[in-house]
Enzyme design. Structure first.
Site, PDB file in Angstrom:
ATOM      1  N   HIS A  20       1.011  -1.374   0.081  1.00  0.00           N
ATOM      2  CA  HIS A  20      -0.142   0.040  -0.058  1.00  0.00           C
ATOM      3  C   HIS A  20       0.877   1.142  -0.032  1.00  0.00           C
ATOM      4  O   HIS A  20       0.409   2.155  -0.485  1.00  0.00           O
ATOM      5  CB  HIS A  20      -0.973   0.134   1.188  1.00  0.00           C
ATOM      6  CG  HIS A  20      -1.640  -0.883   1.215  1.00  0.00           C
ATOM      7  ND1 HIS A  20      -3.178  -0.811   1.322  1.00  0.00           N
ATOM      8  CD2 HIS A  20      -1.815  -2.506   1.145  1.00  0.00           C
ATOM      9  CE1 HIS A  20      -3.993  -1.990   1.208  1.00  0.00           C
ATOM     10  NE2 HIS A  20      -3.185  -2.970   1.084  1.00  0.00           N
ATOM     11  N   ASP A 123      -5.912   5.681   2.963  1.00  0.00           N
ATOM     12  CA  ASP A 123      -5.935   4.053   2.444  1.00  0.00           C
ATOM     13  C   ASP A 123      -7.490   3.611   2.942  1.00  0.00           C
ATOM     14  O   ASP A 123      -8.123   3.907   3.805  1.00  0.00           O
ATOM     15  CB  ASP A 123      -5.241   3.210   3.125  1.00  0.00           C
ATOM     16  CG  ASP A 123      -4.778   1.962   2.487  1.00  0.00           C
ATOM     17  OD1 ASP A 123      -4.047   1.824   1.570  1.00  0.00           O
ATOM     18  OD2 ASP A 123      -5.671   0.817   2.768  1.00  0.00           O
TER      19      ASP A 123
END
Ligand code: UDP
Length: 477
Positions: A20, A123
Site C-alpha cells: 500500500h 487508504d
C-alpha cells in the site's frame, strides 16, 4: 488568488504495508510533480523507507513533507517496532495490527485541524478518516490499491453471494452481472466475505465498505485501456466517482540516481542488471510472491523442482535468509542452476528487473501492484493467487486480458490445502514462455505495456483523469 491558481495541498495517509505504501508514495511523487503541495503521514519506522524513495527524484523542486505519528504497537500487545503489516506474522498479530490502526484517530484529527489540506487521500483500511475529514470539510478520497475489475467482482459477490448457490467448495459459479462471464469457486472467495465471525480485520473490512458511499471519491491505480468495461461499470453501475491515474510504478523513478522503492535490495542492482544483460531478450522468468505471502518449505521445494524442470533462465525471489540448513532447496540445486538461475533472498528491485528486456515471463501471486507492473513491462504471467483480492486479479489477467496462465491455485488463504506440484508449475511456465500460445500472450502483453505508457503521457487517459481530479478539487476552493 483565484481557485485556478491556488496551490493544492494534498495529504496522503498510506496503510502500513509495503503493497500500500509503495504505490501511495509513487502517487505523492506524481502529485508533487504536478505542482501540488504534498505531505505523507506515516510512522517512525516506515518514514525512512518512504524518505529513501522520495529523496532523489524530481518533483520539480517540490519537497514532499513527512508527518510522523506514533503507532500504538504496545497498546494492542504487539512487539515494539511492529509498524508494518509485513511484520505481523501470526493471525493474532495480523488482527492486533488492524486494531492498532483504529486508534490513530486523535493524531490524524490534530494534523487535519492544524494543516487543513484541500484533500486527504487515505487508504481503504482507514474508514474512520471519512468522518474525521468531514468534520473539517475536507474531502476524503479512498485509495484501495487494486483495479476496477476486482472492485466490481467483489461488489457483485457481496451483493449476490453466488457462492451460496453451489453444492461444493470446488463447483464453479459465475460472478453475476459483470461485463464478462467470470467463474470462481467458493474455495477461491476471500474468507473475510464468507466468515460469520467478527475478527478485527473483518470488522474493519465491512466498515471500509460501509463508508464508501459517503467518501468523496476513489483514486485507482489502473489505466482506462486496460479494463474499460470495468472502469465504466464501477462508475456507471456502482456509481462511484473514480479517477484512474496509473500505472503508478511509472512514476517511481527506479534506476534514476538509484532511487529505490520499499525495502533496500538484497542484491547489488548493477550486478543484477549485468546478469540480465547476459541473457537473450524475453528468455528469463521472474518469480516473486510479493511482501506478505509465506510459502511452506515443501511448496518452495516444488517450485525449485519445477523451475529446474523447465530449463528456463530465472530469477527467484525467496523471503528467506541464507542458512546452512536450506531444506526448501533440493540437494545440489544451486550448483546445477548456476549461470541460468539467480536466487534473491529478501528484497528484489522488482520494477528494475521486470523492465529489463531479458525478462520474458512473471510467476506472480497477483497482488495488484505486481500484476500491473507485469502489464506495464509487457510480460505474460503465470498466475498463482493466494489471498486478499488476488483471485479476482488472476481472472482479469487470464480470462479478460488473456496474457497469463493459471498455475491451478484453488484455495483462498491456502489453508494448507493448495500445494502445487512441480509438474504443474513447469507446465504453466512453459505455456507462457514457449510456443504459439505464449507468442499470442506476449504480443497482447506488449501491446498493453505500450498503452500503459501512453496513458500517462500528456493527453493520455490517466494523465487526463489526473487533471480532472485536480480541477475537481480546485472547483471546491
Ligand atoms: N516488491 C519489490 N521487491 C520485492 C517484493 C515486492 O519491489 O522483493 C514490490 C513490488 O514491486 C510491488 C510491491 O512490492 O510494488 C508488492 O505489492 P503487491 O500488491 O504486488 O503485493 P503484496 O505484497 O501487497 O501482496
Amino acid at each position: 488568488m483565484d481557485a485556478k491558481n491556488t496551490q493544492l495541498r494534498i495529504f496522503f495517509f498510506p496503510f502500513m504495508a509495503q503493497g500500500h505504501s509503495i504505490p501511495t508514495t509513487d502517487m505523492a511523487k506524481l502529485f508533487a510533480s504536478r505542482g501540488a503541495d504534498v505531505a505523507i503521514i506515516t510512522t517512525p519506522l516506515n518514514a525512512p523507507l518512504i524518505a529513501k524513495s522520495i529523496n532523489k527524484s524530481d518533483h520539480s523542486g517540490r519537497e514532499i513533507e513527512l508527518l510522523i505519528i506514533n503507532f500504538p504497537s504496545q497498546a494492542v500487545g504487539l512487539p515494539d517496532g511492529c509498524e508494518s503489516l509485513d511484520l505481523a506474522r501470526s493471525p493474532e498479530m495480523f488482527n492486533s495490527f488492524f486494531r492498532a490502526t483504529t486508534m490513530l484517530g486523535p493524531q490524524i484529527d490534530q494534523i487535519l485541524d492544524q494543516h487543513r489540506p484541500h484533500c486527504l487521500v487515505a487508504d481503504t483500511f482507514f474508514p474512520w478518516t471519512t468522518d474525521l475529514a468531514a468534520k473539517y470539510g475536507i474531502p476524503r478520497v479512498v485509495f484501495h490499491g487494486t483495479c476496477f475489475f476486482s472492485l466490481c467482482a467483489a461488489a457483485s459477490i457481496i451483493a449476490n453471494r453466488p457462492y451460496k448457490n453451489v453444492s461444493s467448495e470446488l463447483e464453479p459459479f459465475v460472478i453475476p452481472n459483470l461485463p464478462d462471464e467470470i467463474k470462481l469457486t467458493r474455495s477461491q472467495v476471500p474468507g473475510y466475505l464468507k466468515e460469520e465471525i467478527e475478527t478485527d480485520f473483518i470488522k474493519l473490512y465491512w466498515a471500509s465498505k460501509e463508508v464508501e458511499s459517503r467518501c468523496y471519491g476513489f483514486l485507482i491505480n489502473s489505466f482506462y485501456e486496460l479494463e474499460p468495461a470495468y472502469a465504466d461499470y464501477y462508475r456507471n453501475v456502482l456509481r462511484r466517482r473514480a479517477w484512474h491515474i496509473g500505472p503508478l510504478s511509472l512514476y517511481s523513478n527506479v534506476g534514476e540516481d538509484n532511487v529505490q522503492r520499499g525495502s533496500s535490495s538484497s542484491i547489488d542492482e548493477h550486478q543484477c542488471l549485468q546478469w540480465l544483460d547476459s541473457k537473450n531478450p524475453d528468455s528469463v522468468l521472474y518469480v516473486s510472491f510479493g511482501t506478505l505471502a509465506s510459502l511452506t518449505d515443501s511448496q518452495l521445494l516444488e517450485i525449485a523442482e519445477g523451475l529446474e524442470a523447465t530449463g528456463q533462465n530465472f530469477i527467484w525471489v525467496v523471503k528467506k535468509e541464507k542458512s546452512d540448513q536450506e531444506e526448501w532447496l533440493p540437494e545440489g540445486f544451486e550448483k546445477r542452476i548456476e549461470g541460468r538461475g539467480l536466487i534473491i533472498r529478501g528484497w528484489a528491485p522488482q520494477v528494475l528487473i521486470l523492465e529489463h528486456r531479458s525478462i520474458g515471463g512473471f510467476v506472480t501471486h497477483c497482488g495488484w501492484n505486481s500484476a500491473l507492473e507485469g502489464v506495464t513491462a509487457g510480460i505474460p504471467m503465470v498466475t498463482w493467487p493466494n489471498s486478499a483480492e488476488q483471485f479476482y486479479n488472476e481472472k482479469l489477467i487470464t480470462d479478460v486480458l488473456r496474457i497469463g496462465v493459471g498455475v491451478g491455485a484453488l484455495y483462498w488463504g491456502r489453508a494448507g490445502k493448495d500445494e502445487i506440484k512441480s509438474e504443474a508449475i513447469a507446465k504453466a511456465v512453459s505455456q507462457v514462455m514457449v510456443g504459439e500460445e505464449a507468442e499470442g500472450m506476449r504480443r497482447r502483453a506488449k501491446a498493453l505495456g505500450i498503452q500503459a505508457r501512453k496513458a500517462i503521457e500528456e493527453g493520455g487517459s490517466s494523465s487526463s483523469d489526473l487533471n480532472a481530479f485536480f480541477e475537481n478539487l480546485r472547483s471546491r476552493i
